[in-house]
Design a protein around this motif. Structure first.
Motif, PDB file in Angstrom:
ATOM      1  N   THR A  55      55.535   9.756  78.931  1.00  0.00           N
ATOM      2  CA  THR A  55      54.476  10.679  79.296  1.00  0.00           C
ATOM      3  C   THR A  55      55.077  11.990  79.774  1.00  0.00           C
ATOM      4  O   THR A  55      56.262  12.059  80.113  1.00  0.00           O
ATOM      5  CB  THR A  55      53.594  10.115  80.430  1.00  0.00           C
ATOM      6  OG1 THR A  55      54.370  10.058  81.631  1.00  0.00           O
ATOM      7  CG2 THR A  55      53.085   8.728  80.088  1.00  0.00           C
ATOM      8  N   LEU A  98      50.213   8.069  75.518  1.00  0.00           N
ATOM      9  CA  LEU A  98      49.053   7.198  75.307  1.00  0.00           C
ATOM     10  C   LEU A  98      48.873   6.209  76.455  1.00  0.00           C
ATOM     11  O   LEU A  98      48.235   5.170  76.285  1.00  0.00           O
ATOM     12  CB  LEU A  98      49.210   6.419  73.987  1.00  0.00           C
ATOM     13  CG  LEU A  98      49.148   7.230  72.690  1.00  0.00           C
ATOM     14  CD1 LEU A  98      49.595   6.390  71.502  1.00  0.00           C
ATOM     15  CD2 LEU A  98      47.742   7.770  72.469  1.00  0.00           C
ATOM     16  N   ALA A 115      51.645  12.202  70.294  1.00  0.00           N
ATOM     17  CA  ALA A 115      51.351  10.814  70.629  1.00  0.00           C
ATOM     18  C   ALA A 115      51.786   9.908  69.481  1.00  0.00           C
ATOM     19  O   ALA A 115      51.736  10.279  68.307  1.00  0.00           O
ATOM     20  CB  ALA A 115      49.856  10.652  70.905  1.00  0.00           C
TER      21      ALA A 115
END
Length: 358
Positions: free
Chosen positions: A232, A200, A245
């Motif tokens: 990530t 995110l 996420a």
């Protein structure tokens, strides 16, 4: 055989976990009925409860009868010795890994050798302490009582996919746990925390949670130091990036009398970063302004360990929840610990539990 009606007190999974764990330590056969009777519309064992009690049975070589998803009654026959070593448990859902930690940790402290537990499931969700809460609030308090425990995150895991991974290392106690005495809240020394988000980064979720939390604490006269973590695909913070996420915010306060108070909140669909920041700041502010030494969640988590310790533990708590009532009832029933509650001070006379012989 000790008979426990799981509809009493909180009527929750706390009774399931603690009853089986304390049964193993007390070497008392257990009949548990009306499991999670108050958790409608899905009473009975869920995956996280089932995996927790199966893990307890693994550790003590015990035997479970009737244990399956949805079961409303079980019987448990504990083994005579708690075996340390390496174990791996997968909840199979986003069910709480930290709740499983709280199942096995009391046993691992009295195992015949060091233990290493690899646990897969959810790390951040509602109605369960986050891994950060355990790492920075509960475990430091247990260390003060003499425990040697390390908890690490290998991969974050969120609702609904889970697939987070943690590792818990526990060394057996060489002597009984020392009592914990925390009644004076003292003066605030620091507030620290972690704002984590996975996949995110482009939405700046960690920054936004942290900024809102800082702003709300500053409005109450507090300052906070927050570490920002992003996971990530390109630059994973952990061993492997999360399966989906997700986000979590946790903060904790330290005082000059050794008190630790925490607050946390997990992300969820349609739950904004700003809402999470406000909620966590408000929860910690309420804990600090209560004038007590422990927050309401750690106050109930510490009870089994105080009951196993040698001598009287005392701590001031903000309120008596149904979880606290449940745990006090169970440590009295299984261990014979003595408990006293006067105003906001909870006192527990532990039994000085020692490792069972092989």
């Amino acid at each position: 055989m000790i008979e426990i009606d799981g509809s009493r007190k909180s009527g929750s999974g706390t009774i399931v976990r603690d009853a089986v764990s304390l049964s193993a330590l007390a070497l008392q056969d257990l009949s548990l009925t009306n499991i999670r009777a108050k958790r409608l519309p899905k009473p009975g064992l869920r995956a996280q409860h089932l995996r927790g009690i199966e893990a307890i049975a693994d550790l003590c070589q015990g035997r479970l009868e009737g244990a399956s998803i949805g079961a409303r009654a079980i019987r448990f026959f504990p083994g005579r010795t708690i075996r340390g070593g390496r174990y791996a448990w997968d909840i199979g859902t986003a069910g709480s890994t930290t709740m499983l930690v709280l199942c096995v940790l009391p046993l691992a402290l009295y195992a015949d050798r060091p233990s290493c537990f690899h646990i897969t499931g959810g790390l951040f969700q509602d109605f369960a302490p986050s891994v950060y809460s355990l790492q920075h609030v509960l475990l430091p308090l247990l260390k003060r009582m003499g425990a040697e425990i390390e908890l690490r995150i290998l991969r974050p895991g969120y609702v609904p996919q889970g697939q987070g991974r943690i590792v818990l290392d526990v060394k057996p106690l060489k002597r009984p746990l020392a009592p914990l005495n925390l009644t004076d809240p003292g003066k605030l020394l620091s507030i620290q925390g972690i704002a984590l988000s996975s996949l995110l980064k482009e939405r700046r979720v960690s920054d936004r949670m942290a900024d809102e939390c800082r702003k709300n604490l500053q409005a109450q006269g507090y300052s906070v130091s927050l570490e920002l973590l992003y996971d990530t695909e390109e630059s994973p913070v952990y061993e492997k990036p999360a399966a989906q996420a997700g986000a979590a915010l946790a903060i904790w306060a330290k005082t000059d009398t050794g008190c630790l108070l925490g607050a946390d909140c997990a992300g969820a669909p349609r739950r904004s970063s700003e809402y999470i920041g406000r909620k966590v700041a408000r929860s910690l502010t309420e804990a600090l302004q209560s004038g007590t030494a422990l927050d309401v969640h750690v106050a109930d988590q510490i009870i089994p360990f105080a009951a196993l310790a040698e001598g009287w533990s005392s701590f001031s708590i903000p309120e008596v929840t149904d979880h606290i009532e449940s745990r006090l009832w169970l440590v009295e029933t299984f261990l014979g610990a003595k408990t006293e509650l006067s105003n906001s001070t909870l006192r527990i006379r532990g039994i000085g539990y020692r490792k069972n012989p092989a």
